[in-house]
Design an enzyme around this catalytic site. Structure first.
Site, mmCIF file in Angstrom:
data_model
loop_
_atom_site.group_PDB
_atom_site.id
_atom_site.type_symbol
_atom_site.label_atom_id
_atom_site.label_comp_id
_atom_site.label_asym_id
_atom_site.label_seq_id
_atom_site.Cartn_x
_atom_site.Cartn_y
_atom_site.Cartn_z
ATOM 1 N N ASP A 116 -11.187 -14.388 10.866
ATOM 2 C CA ASP A 116 -12.080 -14.325 9.697
ATOM 3 C C ASP A 116 -11.735 -15.426 8.697
ATOM 4 O O ASP A 116 -10.588 -15.850 8.601
ATOM 5 C CB ASP A 116 -11.943 -12.940 9.041
ATOM 6 C CG ASP A 116 -13.087 -12.651 8.077
ATOM 7 O OD1 ASP A 116 -14.094 -13.388 8.098
ATOM 8 O OD2 ASP A 116 -12.967 -11.687 7.298
ATOM 9 N N HIS A 175 -16.528 -23.047 11.291
ATOM 10 C CA HIS A 175 -16.486 -22.519 12.661
ATOM 11 C C HIS A 175 -15.936 -23.577 13.623
ATOM 12 O O HIS A 175 -15.129 -23.274 14.490
ATOM 13 C CB HIS A 175 -17.878 -22.075 13.108
ATOM 14 C CG HIS A 175 -18.451 -20.959 12.282
ATOM 15 N ND1 HIS A 175 -17.743 -19.823 11.964
ATOM 16 C CD2 HIS A 175 -19.665 -20.802 11.687
ATOM 17 C CE1 HIS A 175 -18.489 -19.013 11.225
ATOM 18 N NE2 HIS A 175 -19.658 -19.586 11.034
ATOM 19 N N LEU A 215 -2.209 -15.965 31.018
ATOM 20 C CA LEU A 215 -2.886 -15.203 29.964
ATOM 21 C C LEU A 215 -4.327 -14.851 30.335
ATOM 22 O O LEU A 215 -5.063 -15.690 30.851
ATOM 23 C CB LEU A 215 -2.894 -16.067 28.683
ATOM 24 C CG LEU A 215 -3.649 -15.491 27.487
ATOM 25 C CD1 LEU A 215 -2.854 -14.362 26.846
ATOM 26 C CD2 LEU A 215 -3.940 -16.587 26.455
HETATM 27 C C1 FPP Z 1 -15.616 -15.318 10.904
HETATM 28 O O1 FPP Z 1 -15.633 -16.158 9.788
HETATM 29 C C2 FPP Z 1 -15.782 -16.038 12.161
HETATM 30 C C3 FPP Z 1 -16.840 -15.904 13.032
HETATM 31 C C4 FPP Z 1 -17.956 -14.984 12.794
HETATM 32 C C5 FPP Z 1 -16.952 -16.704 14.263
HETATM 33 C C6 FPP Z 1 -15.682 -17.039 14.970
HETATM 34 C C7 FPP Z 1 -15.928 -18.173 15.870
HETATM 35 C C8 FPP Z 1 -15.071 -19.206 16.088
HETATM 36 C C9 FPP Z 1 -13.717 -19.281 15.533
HETATM 37 C C10 FPP Z 1 -15.482 -20.357 16.919
HETATM 38 C C11 FPP Z 1 -15.830 -20.124 18.336
HETATM 39 C C12 FPP Z 1 -14.908 -19.298 19.102
HETATM 40 C C13 FPP Z 1 -14.411 -19.555 20.341
HETATM 41 C C14 FPP Z 1 -13.749 -18.459 21.059
HETATM 42 C C15 FPP Z 1 -14.478 -20.871 21.008
HETATM 43 P P1 FPP Z 1 -16.768 -15.929 8.696
HETATM 44 O O2 FPP Z 1 -17.909 -16.819 9.034
HETATM 45 O O3 FPP Z 1 -17.086 -14.490 8.615
HETATM 46 O O4 FPP Z 1 -16.043 -16.430 7.399
HETATM 47 P P2 FPP Z 1 -16.272 -15.912 5.899
HETATM 48 O O5 FPP Z 1 -15.902 -14.456 5.885
HETATM 49 O O6 FPP Z 1 -15.308 -16.753 5.099
HETATM 50 O O7 FPP Z 1 -17.700 -16.181 5.565
#
Ligand code: FPP
Length: 248
Positions: free
Chosen positions: A22, A39, A133
């Site tokens: 997050d 992201h 893994l």
């Molecule tokens: C949360 O941050 C993150 C996500 C909803 C997406 C996670 C995806 C990645 C890290 C990239 C792709 C993953 C892989 C496995 C290659 P948020 O957008 O909720 O952040 P915020 O709470 O600060 O708005």
């Protein structure tokens, strides 16, 4: 201070670690960039953590990459995340192979765009003989969806007389979950200073240790994973018993 990598007890490594990644959006904002940049930077963290997990002998690493609720984000962000997944799979398959990593998924994969499904299946197939893994991506996943889905299938089997209702117990129910065959996570990590579970692995974390860090996901690296594992190792896990009953 010595690295947490050297401080973790190699004989007490959790078999399964789950992570709620997050803070990508807030990280991007902090850097004056669009959310998608957060992201993209988060993929670096995924790479580092996957490497680190393999290095200390974690067997299963589950990453909450896209929740059922994430479909409600603005279309441009959803599209960007799907693109990013396709790109990340294309770019990372080789190094996952080199690191002996297997790939699997939990969640409603049918809901993913065809291109993502195709890339995922290709990658899963390419890595299927690896023995290191097991990287589990939670995609279009939510725990309530998983539990309802498991119940549907279980009821169907009961109606078809494949199972007897009186035989239903924890083990049988677990065999209907997406995580069937994977041990429950001993450790659940959430980044970005939020203290929520957000519909993630509700059944499976019944006895997990929870670890929260202020770090935003794009700043999280393998050393932070080692620190979380080290912290986990300082805890006494009683599973409802009292200290004196635990065999040391
Ligand atoms: C949360 O941050 C993150 C996500 C909803 C997406 C996670 C995806 C990645 C890290 C990239 C792709 C993953 C892989 C496995 C290659 P948020 O957008 O909720 O952040 P915020 O709470 O600060 O708005």
């Amino acid at each position: 201070m010595e690295s947490f990598r050297n401080r973790v007890d190699k004989n007490n490594i959790p078999k399964h670690v789950a992570i709620i990644m997050d803070g990508n959006g807030r990280w991007a904002k902090k850097h004056g960039k669009a959310r998608v940049y957060g992201h993209e930077s988060g993929v670096e963290s995924v790479r580092s953590v996957v490497e680190g997990a393999g290095e200390i002998g974690i067997k299963h690493l589950t990453l909450y990459a896209f929740s059922t609720e994430n479909w409600n984000r603005p279309k441009n962000e959803v599209d960007a995340l799907m693109e990013l997944l396709v790109h990340a799979i294309e770019m990372e398959t080789k190094s996952l192979m080199k690191n002996n990593v297997r790939l699997s998924t939990i969640g409603n994969i049918e809901a993913m765009p065809p291109k993502v499904k195709e890339k995922l299946n290709g990658c899963i197939d390419a890595l299927k003989l690896n023995t290191g893994l097991n990287l589990v991506l939670a995609l279009s996943y939510s725990s309530k969806w998983e539990i309802v889905n498991a119940t549907k299938n279980l009821v169907r089997d009961a109606i078809d007389k494949k199972i007897k209702p009186e035989k239903i117990n924890n083990e049988l129910f677990e065999s209907y979950l997406n995580t069937a065959g994977i041990p429950d996570p001993e450790l659940l990590i959430r980044t970005s200073g939020e203290y929520r579970i957000s519909n993630f692995l509700l059944w499976q974390i019944a006895y997990s240790e929870l670890y929260f860090t202020e770090k935003l996901w794009p700043d999280f690296r393998k050393e932070d994973l080692f620190e979380a594992v080290f912290d986990f190792q300082t805890r006494e896990r009683r599973f409802g018993k009292i200290s004196e009953q635990l065999i040391s």
